[in-house]
Every structure is written in structure tokens, then in C-alpha cells.
Design a protein around this motif. Structure first.
Motif, short mmCIF file in Angstrom:
data_model
loop_
_atom_site.label_atom_id
_atom_site.label_comp_id
_atom_site.label_asym_id
_atom_site.label_seq_id
_atom_site.Cartn_x
_atom_site.Cartn_y
_atom_site.Cartn_z
N GLY A 85 20.68 1.52 148.46
CA GLY A 85 20.05 0.32 147.84
C GLY A 85 18.68 -0.08 148.27
N ILE A 86 18.40 0.27 149.47
CA ILE A 86 17.12 -0.12 150.04
C ILE A 86 15.91 0.76 149.52
CG2 ILE A 86 17.12 1.36 152.25
CD1 ILE A 86 16.08 -2.26 151.58
N ARG A 87 16.36 2.06 149.04
CA ARG A 87 15.36 3.07 148.76
C ARG A 87 15.12 2.34 147.10
NH1 ARG A 87 13.31 7.75 150.18
NH2 ARG A 87 12.39 8.98 148.60
N LYS A 88 15.93 2.25 146.40
CA LYS A 88 15.95 1.79 145.05
C LYS A 88 15.10 0.63 145.11
CE LYS A 88 19.98 3.58 142.67
NZ LYS A 88 21.36 3.21 142.00
N THR A 89 15.17 -0.28 145.94
CA THR A 89 14.46 -1.62 146.15
C THR A 89 12.97 -1.30 146.31
OG1 THR A 89 16.35 -2.84 147.00
CG2 THR A 89 14.19 -3.73 147.27
N VAL A 90 12.74 -0.51 147.39
CA VAL A 90 11.38 -0.27 147.79
C VAL A 90 10.83 0.58 146.68
CG1 VAL A 90 9.88 1.21 149.16
CG2 VAL A 90 11.60 0.01 150.31
N GLU A 91 11.38 1.48 145.90
CA GLU A 91 10.73 2.23 144.92
C GLU A 91 10.40 1.36 143.55
OE1 GLU A 91 13.79 5.07 143.96
OE2 GLU A 91 12.64 6.67 145.30
N TRP A 92 11.10 0.24 143.63
CA TRP A 92 11.13 -0.70 142.36
C TRP A 92 9.74 -1.55 142.79
CZ3 TRP A 92 10.14 -5.91 141.45
CH2 TRP A 92 10.41 -6.23 140.26
N TYR A 93 9.79 -2.01 143.73
CA TYR A 93 8.39 -2.78 144.23
C TYR A 93 7.07 -2.12 143.96
CZ TYR A 93 10.71 -6.80 145.37
OH TYR A 93 11.51 -8.21 145.37
N LEU A 94 7.26 -0.74 144.47
CA LEU A 94 5.99 0.16 144.48
C LEU A 94 5.54 0.25 142.87
CD1 LEU A 94 6.63 2.76 147.07
CD2 LEU A 94 4.93 0.64 147.16
N ALA A 95 6.74 0.52 142.10
CA ALA A 95 6.47 0.83 140.50
C ALA A 95 6.20 -0.34 139.70
CB ALA A 95 7.83 1.50 139.96
N ASN A 96 6.27 -1.74 140.24
CA ASN A 96 5.95 -2.70 139.60
C ASN A 96 4.98 -3.96 140.00
OD1 ASN A 96 8.31 -2.81 137.01
ND2 ASN A 96 9.18 -1.89 138.91
N PRO A 97 3.97 -3.19 140.02
CA PRO A 97 2.77 -3.99 140.72
C PRO A 97 2.71 -5.12 139.72
CG PRO A 97 1.70 -2.01 139.89
CD PRO A 97 3.17 -1.85 139.83
N ASP A 98 2.80 -5.21 138.74
CA ASP A 98 2.31 -6.19 137.81
C ASP A 98 3.07 -7.62 137.95
OD1 ASP A 98 0.22 -5.12 136.73
OD2 ASP A 98 1.43 -4.20 134.81
N TRP A 99 4.36 -7.39 138.21
CA TRP A 99 5.35 -8.45 138.30
C TRP A 99 4.89 -8.88 139.68
CZ3 TRP A 99 8.73 -10.02 142.23
CH2 TRP A 99 9.83 -10.79 141.91
N VAL A 100 4.63 -8.21 140.67
CA VAL A 100 4.69 -8.55 142.09
C VAL A 100 3.28 -9.37 141.98
CG1 VAL A 100 3.84 -7.83 144.26
CG2 VAL A 100 5.74 -6.73 143.28
#
Length: 355
Positions: A320-335
Motif C-alpha cells: 500500500g505504501i508503495r502504491k501511495t508514493v507512486e501515486w503522488y509522484l505520478a500526479n503532480p497536478d493534483w498536488v
């Protein structure tokens, strides 16, 4: 058939709406006040989906809620809407009383009035599912058994006290009026679309920005971590098969000290997005003064949910934590929209500015 979701633009509620419509054709009426943590960018993929109707409004607006119930006649209300950040509750508890206690009371009364107008079959099938937290149980020592559904409430922060109060209201509306309610208590959620004030997204984003990674006190406060889509699956299962009037604990079986979570994130970022100077993100960890009344340990015993309804989490903390980190890295616009506040400007433009 339709469901009404409150707080469906927040972190858990937004993930629930996305997850629900990925697996079901049943429409969702999504009521959210769009406070600082309500983000329509999370629901961008549903903008043209006729199964999703978004309504900007307050659960405490009895007239609005009654109109939605009368118009859409949902078979269930899934109640996520809440003020939920402990630090904010310490500095401004009034909002937590207004939303979590008074707002839940108003929603219960609207749901009860609607439920009483239903035919016999619809009344029997109707559900009010209240999403709560393990924090209502207070704190555990290192050797204590995890919280069960039978543990007494012993909240230690304005936030957890307000959630405990809402739990009691929901229970009372079942025992006094017969409203078919369900209550769930979850452990710490993490995953995509998490607002950056919370530990895991805060660490990820601060690390990438070269900022300090703040850790309260010694960092040995223990939490049970639950991946948000596992939580969504558990709620669906409780809605489908839970016994009216009953409560169910939802946990990830992943107890971790906060400092271990931070170090895990640093190691993962060291691999997935290394610092330019080659050093570890762990060098950015900074211990800060502990917050008042900081609970030492939470742990959830979710065996009842597995035993009676057949649910258990699909994700380990590592997956789960790997999926979470990968999501944040892949979604800079949302961030970027969250950190800049642009998401609120868009909401105000389309729905009008509200408190």
C-alpha cells in the motif's frame, strides 16, 4: 436505486465514491461543503458521469438534506462528512462540535424523517452508515490488546471527543427510534488523494521540496495503517451485510511507529526519486515538540468483520505504501492544485464561496 454520500469530496469519501462507481452502476448523490479538505479535483474523472451528482452543501442544512432525500430517495446514507484533523481541533474545537456533533444530529433527523415516509420494504432495506474512527477509544499502552467493538469510548482530543459524541447519537437513534444504523471504526487511512497536512503525504511532499520532515516527540507513537481502498471495500461489505445497530472495526493489521513510517517513505523516495546530491531524504527528518494530549498507540482488532462478514484487507503496508508514493509522484497536478489552493478557487467559481 441511489445512495447519498456525505463528505464525498474528502480523502476517504472521495476514494469511496470513485471506488463505488468503478464497481457499480448505482448512482451517487454526493453532498460536500467543500471546506479546505474537500477537493473536487479528486472527482475530476466523474465530471461528465451521469451516475454522479455533486451538491455543494452542509449536512447541517436540514432543508437541503431533506430536499435531496425527498428527490432522490436513496436506499442508504453513507456519512463521511467530518472535521478530522487533531491539530486543527486543538486550535479551533468549535468547528468540530458544529460539524461532527450538531451536523450529525441534523443529518440523523433528516434521515429519520425520510425513513418514516418509506413503504414497508424500503424501510426494512434502508441503512444509515456512520463512518467513525478508532480514536474514540483513546490510547493504548504497548502491551494492551487492540481495540474491539466492545471497548468503551475514552477520547483524548476535541476531534475524537466530537466523533465519540456522534457515535452515541447514532446509537441512540437506533435504540430510541429504530433507525437502521451501522457504525464503523477505522484505523489510520493512507493512499491517493490524501490532504497534505496528514503525516504520509506531508512527508512525501516535504521531502521532494527539500523541507524538514517533522516528527512529533520521539516518533514512537504507534498507529495501525489501513490502505484507503481496503477501507472502501470494508464499508461496502458492512453496508451489504452488517446488522442494523451494530458496530464494526476496520483495521489494516499494520501497527507501525510514526518514525518507522517516515523512514520507510525516505527509503522509498531514495529509490524512486533520488535527491540530486545523492544523500538520503532521512537527513531531512526533524523532531519537533509533541502535541498536547498525543495518544501513544492505536490498534484495531478487525476479527469480527472478518469472522462475520468475510472481509480482510487486501494490501499489506509494504504494497500500500508503495502504491501511495507512486501515486503522488505520478500526479503532480493534483498536488500543485492542493498546495497552491487553486482547487478552492475553482470550487468557489462554480459553486459559490462558502465557509
Amino acid at each position: 436505486m441511489t445512495i447519498l454520500v456525505t463528505g464525498g469530496a474528502g480523502f476517504i469519501g472521495g476514494n469511496f465514491v470513485l471506488d463505488w462507481l468503478a464497481q457499480s452502476e448505482e448512482p451517487v448523490v454526493n453532498l460536500d461543503k467543500l471546506t479546505y479538505a474537500g477537493n473536487l479535483d479528486t472527482l475530476r474523472s466523474l465530471r461528465d458521469d451521469p451516475r454522479h451528482r455533486f451538491v455543494r452543501g452542509d449536512i447541517g442544512d436540514r432543508t437541503l438534506v431533506s430536499q435531496l432525500l425527498d428527490t432522490h430517495r436513496p436506499r442508504a446514507v453513507i456519512h463521511f462528512a467530518a472535521e478530522s484533523h487533531v491539530d486543527r481541533s486543538i486550535h479551533g474545537p468549535a468547528a468540530f462540535v458544529d460539524t461532527n456533533i450538531v451536523g450529525t444530529f441534523s443529518l440523523l433527523e433528516a434521515a429519520r424523517a425520510h425513513w418514516q415516509t418509506l413503504g414497508e420494504g424500503e424501510r426494512a432495506a434502508f441503512r444509515f452508515l456512520h463512518v467513525s474512527t478508532d480514536e474514540v477509544f483513546g490510547t493504548l499502552s504497548a502491551d494492551d490488546a487492540p481495540f474491539t467493538e466492545d471497548d468503551a469510548c475514552a477520547p483524548n482530543s476535541p476531534y475524537s471527543a466530537s466523533k465519540a459524541a456522534s457515535d452515541h447519537l447514532v446509537r441512540a437513534w437506533f435504540h430510541t427510534y429504530g433507525l437502521p444504523v451501522l457504525t464503523t471504526h477505522c484505523s489510520n487511512n493512507y493512499g491517493p488523494y490524501h490532504f497534505p497536512e496528514k503525516l504520509i503525504p506531508l512527508v512525501i511532499l516535504n521531502a521532494l521540496a527539500g523541507k524538514p520532515l517533522p516528527v512529533y516527540g520521539d516518533g514512537l507513537q504507534v498507529r495501525d495503517w489501513l490502505y484507503v481502498t481496503d477501507h472502501c471495500a470494508a464499508i461496502r461489505r458492512v453496508l451489504d451485510a452488517g446488522r442494523p445497530g451494530d458496530t464494526y472495526n476496520i483495521g489494516g493489521w499494520n501497527e507501525k511507529p510514526n518514525i518507522d513510517v517516515v523512514r520507510t517513505l525516505c527509503r522509498m523516495l531514495d529509490t524512486l526519486r533520488p535527491r540530486a546530491d545523492g544523500s538520503s531524504y532521512a537527513s531531512q527528518i526533524q523532531h519537533v515538540s509533541d502535541r498536547p494530549g498525543h495518544d501513544r498507540r492505536y490498534a484495531i482488532d478487525a476479527r469480527k468483520l472478518e469472522r462475520e462478514l468475510g472481509w480482510k484487507p487486501a494490501e499489506t503496508f509494504d504494497t500500500g505504501i508503495r502504491k501511495t508514493v507512486e501515486w503522488y509522484l505520478a500526479n503532480p497536478d493534483w498536488v500543485n492544485n492542493v498546495t497552491s489552493g487553486a482547487y478552492r478557487d475553482w470550487a468557489d467559481l462554480h459553486y459559490g464561496s462558502q465557509a
